[in-house]
Design an enzyme around this catalytic site. Structure first.
Site, PDB file in Angstrom:
ATOM      1  N   LYS A  79       0.859  -1.186   0.000  1.00 12.37           N
ATOM      2  CA  LYS A  79       0.000   0.000   0.000  1.00 12.37           C
ATOM      3  C   LYS A  79       0.894   1.235   0.000  1.00 12.37           C
ATOM      4  O   LYS A  79       1.927   1.264   0.698  1.00 12.37           O
ATOM      5  CB  LYS A  79      -0.878  -0.029   1.247  1.00 12.37           C
ATOM      6  CG  LYS A  79      -1.920   1.066   1.340  1.00 12.37           C
ATOM      7  CD  LYS A  79      -2.789   0.857   2.580  1.00 12.37           C
ATOM      8  CE  LYS A  79      -3.876   1.889   2.736  1.00 12.37           C
ATOM      9  NZ  LYS A  79      -4.709   1.645   3.931  1.00 12.37           N
ATOM     10  N   SER A 154      -9.571   1.489   3.083  1.00 18.82           N
ATOM     11  CA  SER A 154      -8.749   2.261   2.188  1.00 18.82           C
ATOM     12  C   SER A 154      -7.688   1.451   1.454  1.00 18.82           C
ATOM     13  O   SER A 154      -7.095   1.954   0.498  1.00 18.82           O
ATOM     14  CB  SER A 154      -8.059   3.374   2.970  1.00 18.82           C
ATOM     15  OG  SER A 154      -7.205   2.808   3.964  1.00 18.82           O
ATOM     16  N   SER A 178      -9.525  -1.005   7.276  1.00 20.71           N
ATOM     17  CA  SER A 178      -9.016  -0.850   5.909  1.00 20.71           C
ATOM     18  C   SER A 178      -8.279  -2.035   5.320  1.00 20.71           C
ATOM     19  O   SER A 178      -7.974  -2.017   4.127  1.00 20.71           O
ATOM     20  CB  SER A 178      -8.110   0.372   5.826  1.00 20.71           C
ATOM     21  OG  SER A 178      -8.893   1.518   5.700  1.00 20.71           O
TER      22      SER A 178
HETATM   23  N1  GLN Z   1     -13.005   3.800   6.774  1.00 20.48           N
HETATM   24  C1  GLN Z   1     -12.261   4.143   7.951  1.00 20.48           C
HETATM   25  C2  GLN Z   1     -11.811   5.579   7.877  1.00 20.48           C
HETATM   26  O1  GLN Z   1     -12.039   6.190   6.879  1.00 20.48           O
HETATM   27  C3  GLN Z   1     -11.095   3.215   8.134  1.00 20.48           C
HETATM   28  C4  GLN Z   1      -9.932   3.570   7.323  1.00 20.48           C
HETATM   29  C5  GLN Z   1      -8.717   2.773   7.647  1.00 20.48           C
HETATM   30  O2  GLN Z   1      -8.785   1.753   8.312  1.00 20.48           O
HETATM   31  N2  GLN Z   1      -7.585   3.301   7.234  1.00 20.48           N
HETATM   32  O3  GLN Z   1     -11.255   6.104   8.787  1.00 20.48           O
END
Ligand code: GLN
Length: 483
Positions: A79, A154, A178
């Site tokens: 990532k 994400s 994420s």
């Molecule tokens: N959807 C969650 C957020 O936007 C989790 C994102 C993540 O785990 N990086 O914060």
């Protein structure tokens, strides 16, 4: 079947026996990646030449009879918020579009020490803020299982890359779901380790008390293999856990006999898609058939959207507002042109460099931390966090694992939730409490909906109980009927 379709644990013996070359494998993966990248957009950068050079070096060392690491010659995607020295690390943001990391993250050092082949950096929501990979400066990623759908987020790029066989293994990061949610949406395995199990050194921070790097893989054995390589104590991360790393692969065959699996009624409330409910209930039935004991538990705070979503987003946004203060146009990446004076430089750089969602969160986070509101918001959220931890501690006194859905729906359509941030936040109802409590969790495929979209089941455990997670996930994987 092309080499790109295999799993790491299947390729490893062939590479070790010398019947398959790392270069041959890497070429096959890069060819498929090149052909499919335009349609899926799972990658922000692909290191074609670098990957082939690494692969050739592995082949040469093998030919000389040198000992090689656990992932020798296996392609891995990262990532794009994990720093790789000398390469771009963009975090999916314009503000870091041209940022070149000056050092390797600890996980990258560990992958190199294991002789893995780093093939490129995957797409993501900007600074990991999102659940769909639509908040990327580099355009959205599409779900390989259904191109009109999001891959989740994400770490949507990593999940899509694994699902589309564009890499053998991938790493993502999980702050509120994420790794697990995109794994669920794309039909792959996603493991969020215990907070502190994997070093965060060289992981660009979103919300430091919640962030954790984790594997996205084609099956549970590969998740065990990759976790074993990247886990471990790191003195450069003060929150790193100083505990030995177990042999995660060795426990996979142990099954679930006598393990107690808890089902929390709050995880099956209104708002959960009926097909997902039935798939997770069927998964519980299979665990029971394999010898696990099912018990009912309750998570009145951790399982309640008003509390867990509220506390998570407040804490994540406040930490983000502090962590992202460093992007000021002076020290890193993008700088706005033609500004007069320092204030205007800051203002213009941040206005032009950050996307909508990131700006929204910085503003909300800063507001929640401001003197007049600190007690009402930030302090309150921290108190709820304590109650969430207690909920889980009580639950894990009665069971070894919890089984729940990963998300309330299957992958939604691109654009469908972009205009409604609150609806997007509600996707995270089953995943965020885990981060607030620092627990490990895994998302494992548990069948498909009638329209063919993957459904994920989530298993949770007490801190450092990844072995139990992997054992049960392996049983689910082996007993899920083919679709
Ligand atoms: N959807 C969650 C957020 O936007 C989790 C994102 C993540 O785990 N990086 O914060």
């Amino acid at each position: 079947m092309g080499l790109h379709t295999f799993r790491a644990h299947e390729l490893r013996p062939r590479l070790q026996a010398g019947e398959l070359g790392a270069e041959e494998l890497t070429r096959a993966v890069l060819d498929h990646l090149g052909a499919t990248q335009p349609a899926i957009n799972a990658f922000i950068s692909i290191d074609h030449e670098g990957a082939l050079a690494q692969a050739r070096a592995v082949d040469q060392r093998r030919a000389r009879g040198e000992p090689l690491g656990a992932l020798a010659g296996i392609p891995v995607a990262l990532k794009d918020l994990i720093c790789v020295r000398g390469g771009r690390t963009t975090c999916g943001s314009r503000i870091l579009e041209d940022f070149v990391a000056p050092y390797d993250a600890t996980v990258v050092e560990k992958l190199r020490a294991a002789d893995a082949v780093l093939i490129g950096k995957t797409n993501m929501d900007e600074f990991a803020m999102g659940s769909s990979t639509e908040n990327s400066h580099f355009g959205p990623t599409r779900n390989p299982r259904a191109p009109d759908r999001v891959p989740g987020g994400s770490s949507g790029g990593s999940a899509a890359a694994v699902a589309a066989d564009q890499t053998i293994l991938a790493l993502g990061s999980d702050t509120g779901g994420s790794v697990r949610q995109p794994a669920g949406y794309c039909g792959v395995v996603g493991l969020k380790p215990t907070y502190g199990r994997v070093s965060r050194y060289g992981l660009v921070a979103y919300a430091s008390s919640l962030d954790q790097i984790g594997p996205l893989t084609k099956d549970v054995r590969d998740a065990a293999l990759l976790l074993g390589v990247v886990a471990g104590h790191d003195p450069r991360d003060a929150t790193s856990v100083d505990q030995p790393v177990p042999d995660y692969e060795a426990v996979l065959s142990q099954g679930v006999k006598r393990l107690k699996v808890g089902l929390a009624r709050e995880h099956f409330g209104p708002g959960l898609d009926g097909q997902i409910r039935r798939a997770v209930e069927a998964a519980a039935g299979r665990l029971e058939k394999e010898g696990a004991e099912l018990v009912e538990v309750s998570l009145p705070v951790a399982g309640h959207a008003d509390y867990c979503i509220g506390a998570y987003y407040l804490i994540a946004m406040t930490e983000a507002s502090a962590n992202l203060a460093r992007y000021d146009g002076v020290r890193y990446g993008f700088r706005a042109e033609g500004t007069r004076g320092l204030q205007e430089l800051y203002h213009q750089t941040r206005s032009q460099g950050f996307g909508e969602e990131v700006k929204r969160r910085i503003m909300l986070g800063t507001y929640a931390l401001s003197a007049g509101y600190y007690d009402a918001y930030y302090l309150k959220a921290q108190q709820v966090r304590t109650l969430i931890r207690r909920d889980f501690a009580r639950a894990f006194a009665a069971c070894d694992l919890l089984l729940s859905p990963v998300a309330p729906t299957t992958a939604f359509r691109l654009g469908e939730q972009l205009e409604d941030p609150l609806q997007m936040y509600l996707n995270d109802i089953y995943t965020v409490s885990v981060n607030l409590a620092g627990l490990p969790g895994i998302s494992v495929p548990a069948g498909c909906a009638a329209d063919g979209l993957p459904i994920g089941a989530q298993l949770l455990a007490a801190p450092l109980q990844e072995e139990n997670l992997l054992r049960a996930a392996r049983v689910l994987e082996q007993t899920t009927p083919p679709t």
